[in-house]
Scaffold this active site. Structure first.
Site, PDB file in Angstrom:
ATOM      1  N   ARG A  14      19.042  30.932  30.146  1.00  0.00           N
ATOM      2  CA  ARG A  14      20.583  30.874  30.180  1.00  0.00           C
ATOM      3  C   ARG A  14      21.181  29.567  30.318  1.00  0.00           C
ATOM      4  O   ARG A  14      21.429  28.910  29.513  1.00  0.00           O
ATOM      5  CB  ARG A  14      21.107  32.165  30.994  1.00  0.00           C
ATOM      6  N   CYS A  34      25.448  21.087  31.253  1.00  0.00           N
ATOM      7  CA  CYS A  34      26.668  22.072  31.508  1.00  0.00           C
ATOM      8  C   CYS A  34      27.547  21.535  30.227  1.00  0.00           C
ATOM      9  O   CYS A  34      27.690  20.614  30.186  1.00  0.00           O
ATOM     10  CB  CYS A  34      27.318  21.566  32.529  1.00  0.00           C
TER      11      CYS A  34
END
Ligand code: HMG
Ligand code: MG
Length: 309
Positions: free
Chosen positions: A15, A244
Site C-alpha cells: 500500500r 508520499c
C-alpha cells in the site's frame, strides 16, 4: 536498557510503497507480492487502500487485490479507508474478502490534512466517526494513522501538543490503535520520542505503533528510540518501496529488511525469515525495473559477489 522481546512488523509495502510508484504494477504482481510476504512470515500486511482512483490511481484495483489473495490463518490483511464511500467499497465484496482491519488516516498538521484528504483535521474526524462505528459493528479492527507527527512539508515543525490533540480525537471516535507517522522522514530520535509520548497520554503502549519514512536515513535510529519507550509495533516497507504522493521528496518507509536485520541482531524476535523477505524485495523491485532500496539486500549481494570471486 530493556527492549521488547518481540516486535510486530506491519508490512505496508503493497500500500504505502506501491501507492507512490510511477511504474505500473499489475494486480497479479501485487497479489504475488502479498503471497511472498506472507511466506516470509509477515502476519500483518497492509494490502491496498479504498481511496479515490482520481487521487491515487495506483490503488484503483483495490477490490481485485483483496479478492485475489489466498489468505493465511492468523494473518491480518488491512486496507486504508478515508470515508464511508471507501468503507462501502471495501464491504461490497463477500465477507471473506473484507479487510480484517481498516486504517483511517488523519494528520497532525492542518495543511497536510487539506492536501492529502481535502479537508481540515476537524472535518476528517467527522468523516471517520461513522466509518469507525460501522467497521467496529462488523467486527473489523480499526487503526488510525497520524501523519506529520514531527514535521509537515507545508508547515514545518509539528508540536507534540498537536499530535496529542489528534490522538485524543482519534480515541474519542473509537479508533483502537494509532500509528505515529513521520511522513516525510524529518524526525530525529528525540522528536519522535516526544510525538510518541504525546500519543501515549491517550493510548496504551500496546495500541501505538511507529511508522517512519527514511528520507534523512534516520528511520532505524527512530525505531531504536521508539523501542526504548517500549513501542513494539512498526510499519515498514519491503525494499524501502514508496514515498508520499503529497510530500515531495519524501522517500519510502524504512525497509522491512533493515528493521528485521537490526531487531534479529538485538535478539528481538519478529517471526520473519529474512532471506525470504529479501527475495520478496527483489521480486517487487525487479517488477519495478530497479534494485531494492535496502542495505541488507546490497550487503548480501556484495557478500555473495565476494565469495564468488
Ligand atoms: P474529495 O474529492 O474531497 O471527495 O476526496 P468527495 O467526497 O468530494 O468526492 C469527490 C469524488 O471522489 C467523487 O467522484 C466521489 O465519488 C469520489 P466523482 O463524483 O467526482 O466521480 N470518492 C471516492 N472514490 C473512491 N473511493 C473513495 C472515494 N471518496 C470519494 N473512498 C478523498 C476525498 C479522501 C476521497 C480523497 O482526497 C482521496 O482519495 N485522497 C487519497 C489520499 C491518499 O490515499 N493518500 C495516501 C495515503 S495516506 C499516507 O500515505 C500516509 C500514511 O502512510 C502515514 C504517513 O506516512 O503519514 C498512512
Ligand atoms: Mg506512510
Amino acid at each position: 536498557m530493556t527492549y521488547p522481546a518481540r516486535v510486530k512488523i506491519v508490512e505496508v509495502g503493497p500500500r504505502d510503497g506501491l501507492q507512490n510508484e510511477k511504474e505500473h504494477v499489475s494486480t497479479e504482481v501485487k497479489i504475488e507480492l502479498v503471497h511472498r510476504l506472507q511466506a516470509a512470515g509477515l502476519k500483518a500486511i497492509e494490502v491496498t487502500s479504498f481511496v479515490s482512483p482520481k487521487w491515487i490511481p495506483q490503488m484503483a484495483d483495490n477490490a481485485r487485490v483483496m479478492r485475489g489473495i489466498h489468505r493465511q490463518k492468523n494473518t491480518c490483511y488491512s486496507a486504508l479507508v478515508p470515508n464511508m464511500k471507501g468503507l462501502e467499497a471495501a464491504l461490497a465484496a463477500p465477507a471473506e474478502e473484507w479487510p480484517d482491519e481498516i486504517v483511517v488516516f488523519g494528520s497532525a498538521s492542518e495543511a497536510f490534512s487539506q492536501k492529502n484528504i481535502n479537508c481540515s483535521i476537524a472535518e476528517s474526524i467527522e468523516r471517520f466517526a461513522p466509518v469507525v462505528m460501522t467497521a467496529l459493528e462488523k467486527g473489523i479492527y480499526v487503526r488510525g494513522a497520524m501523519s506529520c507527527t514531527v514535521g509537515c512539508p507545508y508547515e514545518g515543525d509539528v508540536s507534540p501538543d498537536a499530535v496529542g490533540r489528534l490522538a485524543q480525537l482519534m480515541k474519542g471516535i473509537g479508533v483502537q490503535h494509532v500509528g505515529v507517522a513521520d511522513t516525510i522522514g524529518v524526525g530525529t530520535p528525540s522528536k519522535v520520542q516526544h510525538a510518541l509520548e504525546a500519543t501515549l497520554a491517550h493510548f496504551g503502549i500496546d495500541d501505538v505503533s511507529g511508522h517512519f519514512h527514511n528520507t534523512h536515513g534516520l528511520a532505524l535510529s527512530n525505531t531504536l528510540a521508539s523501542l526504548e519507550l517500549g513501542v513494539w509495533q512498526y510499519d515498514t516497507s519491503v525494499a524501502g518501496l514508496g514515498g508520499c504522493p503529497y510530500a515531495n521528496g519524501a522517500t519510502g518507509n524504512v525497509a522491512t529488511e533493515e528493521v528485521v536485520h537490526m531487531l534479529h541482531g538485538m535478539g528481538i524476535e519478529t517471526g520473519i525469515d529474512l532471506n525470504k523477505l529479501v527475495e520478496a524485495g527483489v521480486f517487487i523491485s525487479h517488477a519495478l525495473g530497479r534494485e531494492p532500496n535496502s542495505r541488507v539486500h546490497r550487503a548480501n549481494r556484495y557478500r555473495r559477489a565476494s565469495v564468488c570471486r
